[in-house]
Design a protein around this motif. Structure first.
Motif, mmCIF file in Angstrom:
data_model
loop_
_atom_site.group_PDB
_atom_site.id
_atom_site.type_symbol
_atom_site.label_atom_id
_atom_site.label_comp_id
_atom_site.label_asym_id
_atom_site.label_seq_id
_atom_site.Cartn_x
_atom_site.Cartn_y
_atom_site.Cartn_z
ATOM 1 N N TRP A 185 14.786 42.823 -38.959
ATOM 2 C CA TRP A 185 13.586 42.503 -39.415
ATOM 3 C C TRP A 185 13.370 43.015 -40.799
ATOM 4 C CZ3 TRP A 185 9.834 43.592 -34.766
ATOM 5 C CH2 TRP A 185 10.078 42.811 -33.754
ATOM 6 N N ASP A 186 12.316 42.499 -41.705
ATOM 7 C CA ASP A 186 12.043 43.056 -42.729
ATOM 8 C C ASP A 186 10.900 44.369 -42.270
ATOM 9 O OD1 ASP A 186 9.401 41.916 -42.448
ATOM 10 O OD2 ASP A 186 9.929 40.181 -43.857
ATOM 11 N N ALA A 187 10.637 45.174 -43.266
ATOM 12 C CA ALA A 187 9.871 46.256 -42.891
ATOM 13 C C ALA A 187 8.685 45.671 -42.371
ATOM 14 C CB ALA A 187 9.715 47.397 -44.072
ATOM 15 N N SER A 188 7.938 44.613 -43.220
ATOM 16 C CA SER A 188 6.662 44.182 -42.826
ATOM 17 C C SER A 188 6.343 44.042 -41.280
ATOM 18 C CB SER A 188 6.284 43.086 -43.591
ATOM 19 O OG SER A 188 4.989 42.630 -43.379
ATOM 20 N N LYS A 189 7.412 43.369 -40.624
ATOM 21 C CA LYS A 189 7.382 43.015 -39.508
ATOM 22 C C LYS A 189 7.301 43.952 -38.444
ATOM 23 C CE LYS A 189 8.963 39.440 -36.223
ATOM 24 N NZ LYS A 189 10.185 38.480 -35.848
ATOM 25 N N ARG A 190 8.299 45.044 -38.702
ATOM 26 C CA ARG A 190 8.464 46.531 -37.867
ATOM 27 C C ARG A 190 7.108 47.041 -38.156
ATOM 28 N NH1 ARG A 190 14.008 46.575 -40.218
ATOM 29 N NH2 ARG A 190 13.310 48.266 -41.653
ATOM 30 N N ILE A 191 6.505 47.085 -39.115
ATOM 31 C CA ILE A 191 5.121 47.766 -39.011
ATOM 32 C C ILE A 191 4.039 47.231 -38.348
ATOM 33 C CG2 ILE A 191 3.187 48.550 -40.830
ATOM 34 C CD1 ILE A 191 5.789 48.855 -42.883
ATOM 35 N N ALA A 192 3.926 45.898 -38.488
ATOM 36 C CA ALA A 192 3.136 44.879 -37.928
ATOM 37 C C ALA A 192 3.257 45.383 -36.219
ATOM 38 C CB ALA A 192 3.276 43.720 -38.084
ATOM 39 N N LEU A 193 4.610 45.262 -35.546
ATOM 40 C CA LEU A 193 4.675 45.527 -34.202
ATOM 41 C C LEU A 193 4.332 47.029 -33.810
ATOM 42 C CD1 LEU A 193 6.054 45.045 -31.448
ATOM 43 C CD2 LEU A 193 8.207 46.076 -32.344
ATOM 44 N N ALA A 194 4.446 48.040 -34.719
ATOM 45 C CA ALA A 194 4.143 49.328 -34.443
ATOM 46 C C ALA A 194 2.786 49.600 -34.386
ATOM 47 C CB ALA A 194 4.717 50.185 -35.526
ATOM 48 N N ASN A 195 1.850 48.619 -34.861
ATOM 49 C CA ASN A 195 0.350 48.917 -35.076
ATOM 50 C C ASN A 195 -0.298 47.659 -34.291
ATOM 51 O OD1 ASN A 195 -0.178 51.464 -36.672
ATOM 52 N ND2 ASN A 195 1.713 50.248 -37.862
ATOM 53 N N ASP A 196 0.230 46.786 -33.499
ATOM 54 C CA ASP A 196 -0.387 45.566 -32.979
ATOM 55 C C ASP A 196 -0.970 46.013 -31.710
ATOM 56 O OD1 ASP A 196 -0.942 43.036 -31.939
ATOM 57 O OD2 ASP A 196 1.060 42.256 -32.489
ATOM 58 N N PRO A 197 -2.358 45.855 -31.860
ATOM 59 C CA PRO A 197 -3.031 46.162 -30.403
ATOM 60 C C PRO A 197 -2.443 45.677 -28.970
ATOM 61 C CG PRO A 197 -4.683 45.731 -32.216
ATOM 62 C CD PRO A 197 -3.220 45.248 -32.610
ATOM 63 N N LEU A 198 -1.804 44.374 -29.238
ATOM 64 C CA LEU A 198 -1.271 43.737 -28.153
ATOM 65 C C LEU A 198 -0.413 44.738 -27.509
ATOM 66 C CD1 LEU A 198 -1.325 41.160 -26.536
ATOM 67 C CD2 LEU A 198 0.689 40.362 -27.957
ATOM 68 N N ASN A 199 0.477 45.540 -28.329
ATOM 69 C CA ASN A 199 1.402 46.240 -27.679
ATOM 70 C C ASN A 199 0.969 47.719 -27.648
ATOM 71 O OD1 ASN A 199 4.271 46.787 -26.928
ATOM 72 N ND2 ASN A 199 4.747 47.550 -29.141
ATOM 73 N N LEU A 200 -0.124 47.907 -27.554
ATOM 74 C CA LEU A 200 -0.683 49.471 -27.578
ATOM 75 C C LEU A 200 -1.741 49.515 -26.342
ATOM 76 C CD1 LEU A 200 -1.125 49.994 -31.357
ATOM 77 C CD2 LEU A 200 0.467 50.914 -29.854
ATOM 78 N N VAL A 201 -1.454 50.832 -25.600
ATOM 79 C CA VAL A 201 -2.368 50.950 -24.695
ATOM 80 C C VAL A 201 -2.905 52.550 -24.595
ATOM 81 C CG1 VAL A 201 -0.871 51.021 -22.629
ATOM 82 C CG2 VAL A 201 -3.215 50.627 -22.189
ATOM 83 N N ALA A 202 -3.942 53.119 -24.168
ATOM 84 C CA ALA A 202 -4.207 54.359 -24.042
ATOM 85 C C ALA A 202 -3.879 54.867 -22.708
ATOM 86 C CB ALA A 202 -5.649 54.614 -24.432
ATOM 87 N N VAL A 203 -3.274 55.818 -22.372
ATOM 88 C CA VAL A 203 -2.349 56.000 -21.023
ATOM 89 C C VAL A 203 -2.294 57.743 -21.023
ATOM 90 C CG1 VAL A 203 -1.140 54.001 -20.757
ATOM 91 C CG2 VAL A 203 -0.152 56.079 -22.000
#
Length: 239
Positions: free
Chosen positions: A143-161
């Motif tokens: 991927w280009d950097a923009s898509k990787r940055i989006a994945l790393a900060n997407d609330p869909l992929n994040l949860v407090a644990v």
């Protein structure tokens, strides 16, 4: 969530218990929780994912996904605090509305325990449900950097644990790691499926089999949706 009245409440509770679905934390950092499908929608989504072998980890680093917790949604709060505000109860902030100083994780989705968050002595991690290293080995390398940055900060992929439980996960996929809290496994796997489908990541044969095994126990599990766009604003860069 819309509150139903009278007998409708009991009907919904009974249906949820029979289906084996559980409350999840897949809503975005702001706005209502969004879900889609049921009656096999998640299993259909699993079948739509490309199946390939795990690529080498060569070239991976966290920096490839940009600076940690970048404010890609431009709300003036970093992503970590966004997720803490979304997932914690009795939450307190300092110096404005962004800096979360206290809250309760009741319960922690991974362990089922009740965890107290205190800034500076935190027992809470923000986990990438699809680990970034796993994503790198299953498509993100290209991927280009923009898509990787989006994945790393997407609330869909994040949860407090719970931090201690999360540290045992590493970069495992569904074939190698599942939350000890069995009641959360359907939601956890459904979220991985949703993220991989949204971003076009592939799965291994073993991973696909593990996902289907978990989801077979909750056929009415819904497929999470929402989160942020798959392209971060141009001002963000990665190495």
């Amino acid at each position: 969530m819309t509150r139903l009245r009278g007998g409708a409440v009991a009907a919904v509770v009974v249906l949820t218990a029979v289906a084996g679905c559980h409350t999840d934390k897949t809503k975005g950092a702001s706005g209502p929780e969004q879900r889609s499908g049921g009656n096999g929608a998640v299993l259909s989504a699993v079948d739509s994912l490309a199946v390939k072998g795990r690529a080498p980890k060569t070239g991976y680093s966290r920096a490839r996904f940009g600076a940690a917790w970048a404010d890609t949604d431009s709300n003036s709060c970093d992503t970590r605090d966004d997720i803490l505000k979304r997932d914690l109860k009795d939450m307190k902030t300092a110096g404005g509305t962004c800096k979360v100083t206290y809250g309760l994780l009741e319960p922690d989705p991974y362990s089922g325990k009740e965890i107290t968050y205190k800034r500076g002595a935190s027992q809470v991690d923000i986990d990438h449900v699809v680990p970034l290293s796993d994503a790198w080995q299953k498509g993100a390398e290209y991927w280009d950097a923009s898509k990787r940055i989006a994945l790393a900060n997407d609330p869909l992929n994040l949860v407090a644990v719970d931090a201690s439980t999360n540290r045992g996960k590493g970069d495992g996929d569904a074939a190698t790691w599942l939350p000890p809290n069995g009641a959360y496994r359907c939601t956890y796997v459904a979220t991985q499926v949703a993220v991989k489908k949204k971003y076009g990541l592939w799965v291994t044969d073993a991973e696909k089999a593990a996902m289907k095994k978990v989801l077979a126990g909750c056929p009415n599990q819904k497929l999470p949706s929402g989160g942020n766009p798959t392209k971060a604003p141009e001002r963000f860069t990665a190495r």
